[in-house]
Design an enzyme around this catalytic site. Sequence first.
Site, PDB file in Angstrom:
ATOM      1  CG  LEU A  72      53.299  48.343  33.882  1.00  0.00           C
ATOM      2  CD1 LEU A  72      52.820  47.039  33.244  1.00  0.00           C
ATOM      3  CD2 LEU A  72      53.601  49.393  32.820  1.00  0.00           C
TER       4      LEU A  72
ATOM      5  NE  ARG B 255      41.294  41.264  40.596  1.00  0.00           N
ATOM      6  CZ  ARG B 255      42.403  40.588  40.326  1.00  0.00           C
ATOM      7  NH1 ARG B 255      42.596  39.394  40.850  1.00  0.00           N
ATOM      8  NH2 ARG B 255      43.335  41.114  39.560  1.00  0.00           N
TER       9      ARG B 255
ATOM     10  N   GLY C 286      49.158  34.845  36.048  1.00  0.00           N
ATOM     11  CA  GLY C 286      49.681  34.232  34.832  1.00  0.00           C
ATOM     12  C   GLY C 286      50.608  33.087  35.225  1.00  0.00           C
TER      13      GLY C 286
HETATM   14  C1  UD1 Z   1      49.261  40.747  35.632  1.00  0.00           C
HETATM   15  C2  UD1 Z   1      49.929  39.776  34.651  1.00  0.00           C
HETATM   16  C3  UD1 Z   1      49.902  38.380  35.266  1.00  0.00           C
HETATM   17  C4  UD1 Z   1      50.606  38.398  36.610  1.00  0.00           C
HETATM   18  C5  UD1 Z   1      50.009  39.469  37.524  1.00  0.00           C
HETATM   19  C6  UD1 Z   1      50.834  39.635  38.759  1.00  0.00           C
HETATM   20  C7  UD1 Z   1      49.401  40.630  32.413  1.00  0.00           C
HETATM   21  C8  UD1 Z   1      48.575  40.460  31.201  1.00  0.00           C
HETATM   22  N1  UD1 Z   1      49.181  39.782  33.403  1.00  0.00           N
HETATM   23  O1  UD1 Z   1      47.913  40.355  35.768  1.00  0.00           O
HETATM   24  O2  UD1 Z   1      50.565  37.461  34.409  1.00  0.00           O
HETATM   25  O3  UD1 Z   1      50.513  37.120  37.210  1.00  0.00           O
HETATM   26  O4  UD1 Z   1      49.976  40.750  36.859  1.00  0.00           O
HETATM   27  O5  UD1 Z   1      50.217  40.531  39.647  1.00  0.00           O
HETATM   28  O6  UD1 Z   1      50.271  41.488  32.442  1.00  0.00           O
HETATM   29  N2  UD1 Z   1      47.976  48.289  34.130  1.00  0.00           N
HETATM   30  C9  UD1 Z   1      48.188  49.400  33.359  1.00  0.00           C
HETATM   31  N3  UD1 Z   1      47.493  49.544  32.192  1.00  0.00           N
HETATM   32  C10 UD1 Z   1      46.592  48.606  31.763  1.00  0.00           C
HETATM   33  C11 UD1 Z   1      46.394  47.460  32.561  1.00  0.00           C
HETATM   34  C12 UD1 Z   1      47.107  47.332  33.741  1.00  0.00           C
HETATM   35  O7  UD1 Z   1      48.991  50.281  33.698  1.00  0.00           O
HETATM   36  O8  UD1 Z   1      46.006  48.823  30.701  1.00  0.00           O
HETATM   37  C13 UD1 Z   1      48.738  48.142  35.379  1.00  0.00           C
HETATM   38  C14 UD1 Z   1      47.859  48.043  36.614  1.00  0.00           C
HETATM   39  O9  UD1 Z   1      47.617  49.317  37.175  1.00  0.00           O
HETATM   40  C15 UD1 Z   1      48.680  47.155  37.545  1.00  0.00           C
HETATM   41  C16 UD1 Z   1      49.493  46.297  36.598  1.00  0.00           C
HETATM   42  O10 UD1 Z   1      49.458  46.942  35.335  1.00  0.00           O
HETATM   43  O11 UD1 Z   1      49.554  47.904  38.360  1.00  0.00           O
HETATM   44  C17 UD1 Z   1      48.947  44.882  36.485  1.00  0.00           C
HETATM   45  O12 UD1 Z   1      47.604  44.969  36.078  1.00  0.00           O
HETATM   46  P1  UD1 Z   1      46.497  43.987  36.657  1.00  0.00           P
HETATM   47  O13 UD1 Z   1      45.223  44.317  36.031  1.00  0.00           O
HETATM   48  O14 UD1 Z   1      46.583  43.980  38.132  1.00  0.00           O
HETATM   49  O15 UD1 Z   1      47.045  42.623  36.034  1.00  0.00           O
HETATM   50  P2  UD1 Z   1      46.771  41.189  36.576  1.00  0.00           P
HETATM   51  O16 UD1 Z   1      45.469  40.735  36.070  1.00  0.00           O
HETATM   52  O17 UD1 Z   1      47.025  41.118  38.020  1.00  0.00           O
HETATM   53 CA    CA Z   2      47.686  42.529  39.800  1.00  0.00          CA
END
Ligand code: UD1
Ligand code: CA
Length: 464
Positions: A9, A16, A140
């Site tokens: 992902l 941030r 999480g």
């Molecule tokens: C996420 C997890 C959280 C975990 C954390 C670890 C969820 C809801 N939460 O939170 O439980 O503790 O990662 O780092 O999954 N991304 C997409 N598409 C989107 C949103 C995000 O591809 O629509 C990708 C981002 O680029 C990133 C990853 O998913 O690489 C995680 O997204 P991020 O926004 O960093 O999630 P956290 O809030 O850190």
């Molecule tokens: Ca993250």
Amino acid sequence: MSSTAAVILAAGQGKRMKSALPKVLHCCAGAPLIRYVLDAVAAAGITEVVIVIGTGAALVREALGDGYRYVLQEPQRGTGDAVARALPQVAPDCRDLLVLCGDTPLLTPGSLTRLLATRREASAGACILSSIFDDPSGYGRIVRDPSGLVAAIVEDGDATPAQKEIKEINTGTYSFDRAALEEAVTELSPDNNQGEYYLTDVIGLLRRAGRAVAALTAPSAETAGINTRRELAAAERIFRQRECERLMDAGVTIIDPAVTYIDRGVEVGRDTVIYPFCFLEGVTRVGADCVIGSGTRLVDTTLGNGVTVQSSLLIRSTAGDGCQIGPFAYLRPGTELALGVKVGDFVELKQTQVGPGSKIPHLSYVGDTVIGAGVNIGAGTITCNFDGIGKHRTQIGDGAFIGSNTNLVAPVIIGSEAVTGAGSTITEDVPEGSLAVERSHQTVVLGWRRKRMLDASGQKPEKG
Ligand code: UD1
Ligand code: CA
């Protein structure tokens, strides 16, 4: 492992980081964060990789190249939505899935292999890679039922005060039974504080569907996500240390790894010594038995064996065996030194080939030039290669001797074994074996100094 695929992902913006660049393209030890995730996946033997991109999609694709399958997620509606979009693109024979975030670059291949094995052995719907964090804020939390089994993941923003106390966090890395995941993602809803589709809600859904969910705990040093520039700098230190250790294990002496900056994948041969405050960047290769002196920066540069470089900057250049460079030399792109070339202090070279054994020992600028073998270039020699409109070439034949402070006005050819007189401005070709001197004859006025003093004081000069 052909039946295992990885979904990475990488569509999020990474708010941030406060950056125009997508988060996963921020670099540690010269490589984008996501590159390390891809390295770990490849080292775990997984070749089927789908990358979800969105923010800066074109930039991410360009940085990683065409070796992967990409899925565009637009708009970004959460990690659950990202996975739902990726699933139809995963090869049908892959029944075992690894889901990772592009921003957890410290993960090791061993943990990924264990994560896959743990899920399979437990016949679980999912296995979460968890970690124990002293400060779990932002992550999480893994919520366990009274019997200790994983019940759900609750996001930081949705957690109750009691849940916020839980120190076991979700690292954002999971293995899934594909069929179970495919079914669960269809049931996700954006009914939470962020209004997003959370992949983490899949865990509760699997449990409700009667599937087991396992968790594997990995050390926090491996699982930290990079969300801020501070975390990026902390990861940078770790990667830098890893690169130094890799080279030291291969027989390179690094006097002080804490202040040596080596990019991912840089190659250095045995018994080379690297002094403090050096930077080896990009696609750089250094041979064996070299000395890389303090304050040297090599960018996309290749050095042969037994090369010495002192306090110098080399960019997209090459140097053959036994060359001596610096201190304070500046080799700009396109510089190619053959064997045993000496480039001394305050010498700048650009787009220049220097033949074997030639010397440019001090204070010179040489650009757009081909220098033969055994040439000596005197101190202060300058190629005047730019006339305000275009760049012109200079050619210096084998064994030529360029006197100190010669200006070589390009285009110009100095024949082999030719000599130029010190201080000459050479505008015309010099034939092989000849001397070219371009300067006015020296005038000597005997007794001039004394005469001038007397004139100034108004006295008459004495006789004799
Ligand atoms: C996420 C997890 C959280 C975990 C954390 C670890 C969820 C809801 N939460 O939170 O439980 O503790 O990662 O780092 O999954 N991304 C997409 N598409 C989107 C949103 C995000 O591809 O629509 C990708 C981002 O680029 C990133 C990853 O998913 O690489 C995680 O997204 P991020 O926004 O960093 O999630 P956290 O809030 O850190
Ligand atoms: Ca993250």
